[in-house]
Scaffold this active site. Structure first.
Site, mmCIF file in Angstrom:
data_model
loop_
_atom_site.group_PDB
_atom_site.id
_atom_site.type_symbol
_atom_site.label_atom_id
_atom_site.label_comp_id
_atom_site.label_asym_id
_atom_site.label_seq_id
_atom_site.Cartn_x
_atom_site.Cartn_y
_atom_site.Cartn_z
ATOM 1 N N ASP A 1 -10.245 -5.736 -2.650
ATOM 2 C CA ASP A 1 -9.589 -4.705 -1.828
ATOM 3 C C ASP A 1 -10.447 -3.445 -1.889
ATOM 4 O O ASP A 1 -10.678 -2.901 -2.975
ATOM 5 C CB ASP A 1 -8.190 -4.469 -2.416
ATOM 6 C CG ASP A 1 -7.344 -3.499 -1.629
ATOM 7 O OD1 ASP A 1 -7.901 -2.571 -1.025
ATOM 8 O OD2 ASP A 1 -6.108 -3.665 -1.654
ATOM 9 N N HIS B 1 -7.401 -6.145 1.437
ATOM 10 C CA HIS B 1 -6.197 -5.318 1.619
ATOM 11 C C HIS B 1 -5.335 -5.791 2.794
ATOM 12 O O HIS B 1 -4.323 -5.183 3.098
ATOM 13 C CB HIS B 1 -6.649 -3.869 1.857
ATOM 14 C CG HIS B 1 -5.580 -2.835 1.662
ATOM 15 N ND1 HIS B 1 -4.938 -2.625 0.450
ATOM 16 C CD2 HIS B 1 -5.030 -1.924 2.512
ATOM 17 C CE1 HIS B 1 -4.063 -1.642 0.579
ATOM 18 N NE2 HIS B 1 -4.081 -1.202 1.816
ATOM 19 N N SER C 1 0.841 -1.199 0.000
ATOM 20 C CA SER C 1 0.000 0.000 0.000
ATOM 21 C C SER C 1 0.882 1.257 0.000
ATOM 22 O O SER C 1 1.623 1.466 -0.958
ATOM 23 C CB SER C 1 -0.954 -0.072 1.203
ATOM 24 O OG SER C 1 -2.009 0.828 1.035
#
Ligand SMILES: N[C@@H](CCC(=O)N[C@@H](CS)C(=O)NCC(=O)O)C(=O)O
Length: 278
Positions: A223, A256, A144
């Protein structure tokens, strides 16, 4: 020497949590280092974590050390920002402490301590590789915000790294709310300066061209940040334009979280090991 705070045996190797006073950030910094069994010297994979993380999230949740032990790779996981009472912060989870974005802030109140680009590419590597049996061959990966960090630092500092991969990276921070917010705060309003820290724009501009034979990216299709923040299609389009090979694997049903990363972590360690040991 960095102070060893805790030591654990894991998968035949040794995991240490460490702490040191950083000249770059002007604060104490924390990290974890996994060293496989044996005398080495070993290549080193640097892991950059995402928003809200310390060094502990990856260390306890990613499940990376079995593969690292099997391939003979050191893994280093630093904290995501400077921290402490005298360090600027913000109430939001996506700015300030826990959200360093792997850039050097130029704006008030962040500039005095938020120097994560210089920290990771300078002092962190120097201190780790002076204290542990490293052979000077390095890879970088992350998740991320840390995926953005891994890609941009690999593209900007190809002399430091041999391999790069990412999980659910922020592909183009100049074109998503997390990046626009952080870059405005840390770097100011000049979008030309922002572009120097945007993986898709760096690839499109030919950064590190010819240096990385492939870039591995895993992305869960469930996600919740995919469409609004992560935008892997921008990485693919840039790579296509620039002639950079990139392998983006859309993983069905994965979100995620570290459950997603743990599911594919061994592939990433193997991807790096193949290049770091070539
Ligand atoms: N707290 C944020 C999300 C933050 C988040 O998902 N952080 C990711 C990195 S971007 C992470 O790794 N969190 C820590 C963990 O899962 O252990 C929210 O609720 O929207």
């Amino acid at each position: 020497m960095m102070e060893v705070v805790k030591t654990h045996a894991v998968h035949g190797g040794t995991l240490r949590y460490l702490k040191h006073d950083s000249q770059t950030t002007g604060t104490p910094m924390t990290l974890s280092v996994f060293v496989p069994a044996g005398t080495g010297p070993f290549p080193v994979l640097y892991w950059l974590s995402g928003l809200t993380c310390t060094e502990d999230n990856f260390t306890t949740k990613a499940g990376a050390y079995q593969a690292a032990a099997a391939h003979g790779v050191i893994i280093v996981a630093p904290d995501t920002s400077p921290r402490g009472e005298g360090v600027a912060d913000d109430e939001a989870y996506d700015l300030g402490q826990g959200a360093g974005f792997y850039v050097d802030a130029t704006q008030s109140p962040w500039a005095p301590h938020f120097k994560m680009e210089s920290y990771v590419t300078g002092e962190l590597i120097e201190k780790v590789e002076a204290q542990f049996p490293a052979n000077g061959v390095r890879g970088v990966s992350g998740h991320s915000m840390g995926g953005h960090g891994a890609l941009t630092l690999a593209l900007k500092y190809p002399h430091l790294f041999t391999s790069v991969s990412a999980f659910a990276p922020i592909s183009s921070p100049t074109r998503c709310p997390w990046g626009e917010k952080a870059f405005t705060a840390y770097l100011g309003d000049d979008r030309a300066e922002w572009a120097r820290h945007d993986a898709a724009l760096l690839i499109e501009a030919g950064a590190a061209k010819g240096h990385y034979d492939d870039i591995l990216v895993d992305q869960g299709d469930a996600d919740s940040f995919l469409e609004n923040q992560l935008k892997p299609e921008l990485l693919l389009a840039a790579a296509d334009k620039a002639g950079q090979k990139i392998t983006v694997r859309m993983q069905p049903a994965y979100d995620h979280s570290y459950f997603f990363m743990a599911s594919f972590m061994a592939d990433h360690v193997a991807f790096h090991a193949a290049r770091l040991k070539a």
